[in-house]
Design an enzyme around this catalytic site. Structure first.
Site, mmCIF file in Angstrom:
data_model
loop_
_atom_site.group_PDB
_atom_site.id
_atom_site.type_symbol
_atom_site.label_atom_id
_atom_site.label_comp_id
_atom_site.label_asym_id
_atom_site.label_seq_id
_atom_site.Cartn_x
_atom_site.Cartn_y
_atom_site.Cartn_z
ATOM 1 N N HIS A 192 0.632 -1.231 -0.133
ATOM 2 C CA HIS A 192 0.221 0.004 0.395
ATOM 3 C C HIS A 192 0.588 1.039 -0.035
ATOM 4 C CE1 HIS A 192 -3.716 1.652 0.131
ATOM 5 N NE2 HIS A 192 -4.419 1.245 1.317
ATOM 6 N N ASP A 196 -2.869 1.626 -4.383
ATOM 7 C CA ASP A 196 -3.856 2.239 -3.889
ATOM 8 C C ASP A 196 -4.656 1.328 -4.468
ATOM 9 O OD1 ASP A 196 -2.829 4.210 -2.260
ATOM 10 O OD2 ASP A 196 -2.745 5.663 -3.948
#
Length: 218
Positions: A192, A196
């Site tokens: 992450h 995204d």
């Protein structure tokens, strides 16, 4: 622990300790691709497995979305210039990930030869160190073991890994009719810090489109 088990333990602990993982799953209709493969095998001598088709489609999706082919190094994101895809191979005492280099540049027959050779030599313990290093993305396929769906841990040095389940005959609705189709679930594990949720979803949509519309690239 055996030496291999120690290495696996160290790398996987490093991965989950340093990378914030998240997971996105998509269901892919593999019916047309499997029929295409069967016909091409009979008529043209195509040797590619379903896994080879998935790896080639991943390479094309990575070329279209290079951020997924990136790695986080400190506070820097490095986008890899080559698409080198690792394929997880189970051994009696652990796991090894031989790497197929420049997958986007290979034909399906060339890819089939590479993956078969690497898998056979991996199981025989005959890989050289450079053949299981330098990966930029990994595919872990447990469909042949009857697993429908799972999540995988990202290999250190990469930004994502794709977990592939079995193709399962499933009733689906198409234009108001119930049909039986071969549905395969694929889950992308992403770092992450780089990727995204929307980007992961877009990557899986691209991969799904490629696999469900084989005529657009074959």
């Amino acid at each position: 622990m055996s030496p291999m088990r120690k290495i696996i333990a160290k790398r996987m602990t490093e991965s989950v300790s340093t990378m914030p993982h998240f997971f996105v799953t998509v269901a892919v209709d593999m019916t047309d691709l499997m029929e295409f493969r069967k016909t091409a095998r009979r008529d043209d001598g195509l040797k590619a497995s379903v896994g080879d088709f998935i790896m080639k489609a991943c390479a094309l999706a990575l070329r279209a979305m290079p951020v997924v082919n990136s790695v986080c190094l400190g506070d820097t994101i490095v986008t890899r210039q080559h698409i080198n895809i690792g394929m997880a191979v189970a051994l009696d005492d652990g796991l090894i990930v031989p790497v197929v280099r420049d997958v986007d540049q290979l034909s399906l027959n060339e890819l089939a030869q590479r993956t078969k050779d690497l898998a056979e030599r991996a199981r025989a313990g005959k890989l050289s160190p450079d053949e299981f290093s330098g990966g930029t993305f990994t595919i872990s396929n447990m469909g042949m073991l009857g697993v429908d769906h799972f999540t995988a841990i990202i290999n250190p040095g990469e930004g994502a890994i794709l977990a592939v389940g079995a193709a399962v005959e499933t009733p689906v609705v198409r234009q108001g009719q119930i049909l039986v189709r071969s549905i395969m679930k694929m889950t992308l594990s992403s770092d992450h810090r780089i990727i995204d949720g929307a980007v992961a979803a877009q990557f899986l949509k691209k991969l799904k489109d490629l696999l469900e519309n084989i005529s657009t690239w074959q």
